[in-house]
Design a protein around this motif. Structure first.
Motif, PDB file in Angstrom:
ATOM      1  N   LEU A  70       0.803  -1.221   0.000  1.00 52.77           N
ATOM      2  CA  LEU A  70       0.000   0.000   0.000  1.00 52.77           C
ATOM      3  C   LEU A  70       0.842   1.279   0.000  1.00 52.77           C
ATOM      4  CD1 LEU A  70      -2.761  -1.226   2.470  1.00 52.77           C
ATOM      5  CD2 LEU A  70      -3.102  -0.680   0.047  1.00 52.77           C
ATOM      6  N   GLY A  71       2.060   1.170  -0.541  1.00 58.83           N
ATOM      7  CA  GLY A  71       2.891   2.358  -0.686  1.00 58.83           C
ATOM      8  C   GLY A  71       3.843   2.579   0.470  1.00 58.83           C
ATOM      9  N   ASP A  72       4.541   3.717   0.421  1.00 53.99           N
ATOM     10  CA  ASP A  72       5.528   4.043   1.452  1.00 53.99           C
ATOM     11  C   ASP A  72       5.198   5.345   2.174  1.00 53.99           C
ATOM     12  OD1 ASP A  72       6.045   5.833  -0.564  1.00 53.99           O
ATOM     13  OD2 ASP A  72       8.204   5.452  -0.655  1.00 53.99           O
ATOM     14  N   VAL A  73       3.954   5.819   2.026  1.00 54.96           N
ATOM     15  CA  VAL A  73       3.522   7.047   2.699  1.00 54.96           C
ATOM     16  C   VAL A  73       2.340   6.730   3.601  1.00 54.96           C
ATOM     17  CG1 VAL A  73       2.641   9.390   2.413  1.00 54.96           C
ATOM     18  CG2 VAL A  73       4.284   8.466   0.762  1.00 54.96           C
ATOM     19  N   CYS A  74       2.462   7.084   4.869  1.00 54.91           N
ATOM     20  CA  CYS A  74       1.461   6.752   5.883  1.00 54.91           C
ATOM     21  C   CYS A  74       0.569   7.965   6.162  1.00 54.91           C
ATOM     22  CB  CYS A  74       2.168   6.320   7.168  1.00 54.91           C
ATOM     23  SG  CYS A  74       1.060   5.698   8.467  1.00 54.91           S
ATOM     24  N   THR A  75      -0.703   7.701   6.461  1.00 57.47           N
ATOM     25  CA  THR A  75      -1.616   8.801   6.784  1.00 57.47           C
ATOM     26  C   THR A  75      -1.553   9.193   8.261  1.00 57.47           C
ATOM     27  OG1 THR A  75      -3.404   7.173   7.073  1.00 57.47           O
ATOM     28  CG2 THR A  75      -3.241   8.268   4.932  1.00 57.47           C
ATOM     29  N   MET A  87      -0.077  12.323   2.045  1.00 54.02           N
ATOM     30  CA  MET A  87      -1.172  11.762   1.263  1.00 54.02           C
ATOM     31  C   MET A  87      -0.618  10.681   0.340  1.00 54.02           C
ATOM     32  SD  MET A  87      -4.241  11.329   0.550  1.00 54.02           S
ATOM     33  CE  MET A  87      -4.940  12.595   1.610  1.00 54.02           C
ATOM     34  N   PRO A  88      -0.988   9.425   0.545  1.00 52.85           N
ATOM     35  CA  PRO A  88      -0.427   8.331  -0.258  1.00 52.85           C
ATOM     36  C   PRO A  88      -0.902   8.371  -1.705  1.00 52.85           C
ATOM     37  CG  PRO A  88      -1.412   7.541   1.802  1.00 52.85           C
ATOM     38  CD  PRO A  88      -1.859   8.947   1.616  1.00 52.85           C
ATOM     39  N   ARG A  89      -0.160   7.642  -2.540  1.00 51.83           N
ATOM     40  CA  ARG A  89      -0.534   7.502  -3.943  1.00 51.83           C
ATOM     41  C   ARG A  89      -1.610   6.429  -4.109  1.00 51.83           C
ATOM     42  NH1 ARG A  89       5.073   8.356  -4.236  1.00 51.83           N
ATOM     43  NH2 ARG A  89       5.498   6.124  -4.131  1.00 51.83           N
ATOM     44  N   ARG A 118      -3.636   3.447   5.967  1.00 55.01           N
ATOM     45  CA  ARG A 118      -4.303   4.063   4.814  1.00 55.01           C
ATOM     46  C   ARG A 118      -5.710   4.494   5.225  1.00 55.01           C
ATOM     47  NH1 ARG A 118      -2.001   3.769  -0.405  1.00 55.01           N
ATOM     48  NH2 ARG A 118      -3.791   5.123  -0.813  1.00 55.01           N
ATOM     49  N   ASP A 119      -5.771   5.519   6.082  1.00 61.49           N
ATOM     50  CA  ASP A 119      -7.060   6.041   6.531  1.00 61.49           C
ATOM     51  C   ASP A 119      -7.843   6.669   5.392  1.00 61.49           C
ATOM     52  OD1 ASP A 119      -6.637   5.344   9.271  1.00 61.49           O
ATOM     53  OD2 ASP A 119      -5.296   7.058   9.464  1.00 61.49           O
ATOM     54  N   ASP A 120      -7.173   6.906   4.243  1.00 60.04           N
ATOM     55  CA  ASP A 120      -7.838   7.511   3.094  1.00 60.04           C
ATOM     56  C   ASP A 120      -8.682   6.524   2.308  1.00 60.04           C
ATOM     57  OD1 ASP A 120      -5.239   6.329   2.498  1.00 60.04           O
ATOM     58  OD2 ASP A 120      -5.557   7.014   0.432  1.00 60.04           O
TER      59      ASP A 120
END
Length: 315
Positions: A70-75, A87-89, A118-120
């Motif tokens: 789920l990517g490398d950027v956390c919400t 904001m993740p991709r 991934r709260d988004d």
């Protein structure tokens, strides 16, 4: 005279010096390089890199890597974690297949899959865990699967039910620290919600092993750690991991104490006495450190217990 002191920058707070028992060598082996290249080729992220794990050299040399989906950027922005926040991709639809291909090419007997928060996403990313588990079952059916999920805030019941239905061998969700420290260390989460998540796993499928871990050295009290153990056992958690918190950067929460190996051994003995099937407790212990070997031991312990119970019932 010139006041030179006024031109000096304010002194930066010093970080605690690491004791000898926490030091590790920089990774240089051929196996490490091959594992790193495979992750790059398949465009996979690993928590080993993103969380600056001290065991990366040892694990990658043995071709063991914890894949972070789920990517490398956390919400979220937890005070202890080195993963990027923002904001993740968009979710990568090819990721499940790439994870299964990596497991097959590395010949993994046991794989650990984790993710950023991934709260988004409407399901918090649970459907991606399901797809990864299914892809692994199809491509490498002999590989046992351990997942380490976030808490799926406000989406927990449906998310956990879907993942349990997919049938991982181990469901891990870390409590991270004692309840008193949550407001500063893990502000986006709730201690008792995390316990309920692991309780739900056991209610839905008692045969899935559950696992959780905490970091020591954040200012917790000894009796608070004992209470966390009791709470975990009340939630029927099978496997407890305890390791030393290490400050990733100066902007993260400071290390309050370097807990000695002897103290970790004492905590481990107490945890075993409380009835955990498996306990890993040392300064360098991390959630997925030696996960395959620990899983094999835990499964053997359960099988021995079930055999004893059957023998008593038949007597």
């Amino acid at each position: 005279m010139t006041d030179t002191a006024s031109n000096l920058e304010p002194a930066q707070p010093q970080r605690m010096r690491k004791p000898d028992w926490i030091r590790v060598k920089a990774p240089t082996s051929k196996g490490y390089g091959e594992t790193r290249q495979l992750m790059r080729d398949l465009k996979l992220n690993t928590v080993c890199e993103e969380a600056a794990c001290p065991n990366i050299g040892e694990c990658w040399t043995k071709k063991h890597a914890t894949v972070m989906i789920l990517g490398d950027v956390c919400t979220r922005a937890c005070a202890f974690c080195n993963v990027k926040t923002g904001m993740p991709r968009k979710v990568d639809i090819s990721e499940p297949g790439h994870v299964a291909e990596a497991a097959a090419r590395m010949g993994l007997e046991h794989i650990v899959i984790t993710s950023v928060d991934r709260d988004d996403l409407p399901d918090g990313g649970a459907s991606q865990f399901v797809k990864v588990i299914k892809a692994l079952r199809e491509q490498t059916p002999q590989t046992t699967i351990e997942i380490l999920t976030p808490d799926f805030r406000n989406k927990m019941e449906g998310a956990v039910a879907a993942i349990v239905e997919a049938g991982p061998d181990v469901y891990n969700h870390n409590l991270e620290t004692v309840p008193r420290l949550y407001p500063t260390i893990r502000p986006g989460a709730r201690y008792y919600a995390s316990l309920r998540l692991l309780e739900q796993v056991k209610r839905l499928n008692p045969m899935i092993f559950t696992k959780s871990g905490i970091m020591l050295g954040l200012g917790e009290e000894r009796l608070e750690v004992h209470q966390v153990m009791d709470d975990m056992r009340s939630a029927q958690i099978d496997f407890l991991t305890m390791g030393q918190y290490l400050q990733p950067t100066p902007k993260h929460t400071k290390v309050m104490e370097f807990v000695t190996p002897k103290a970790f051994e004492a905590y481990g003995a107490i945890a075993r006495a409380k009835g955990f099937l498996q306990v890993a407790s040392s300064p360098l212990t991390r959630s997925s450190y030696h996960a395959g070997e620990d899983f094999a031991q835990m499964r053997a312990t359960r099988e021995a217990q079930l055999a004893k119970a059957a023998a008593r019932a038949g007597a």
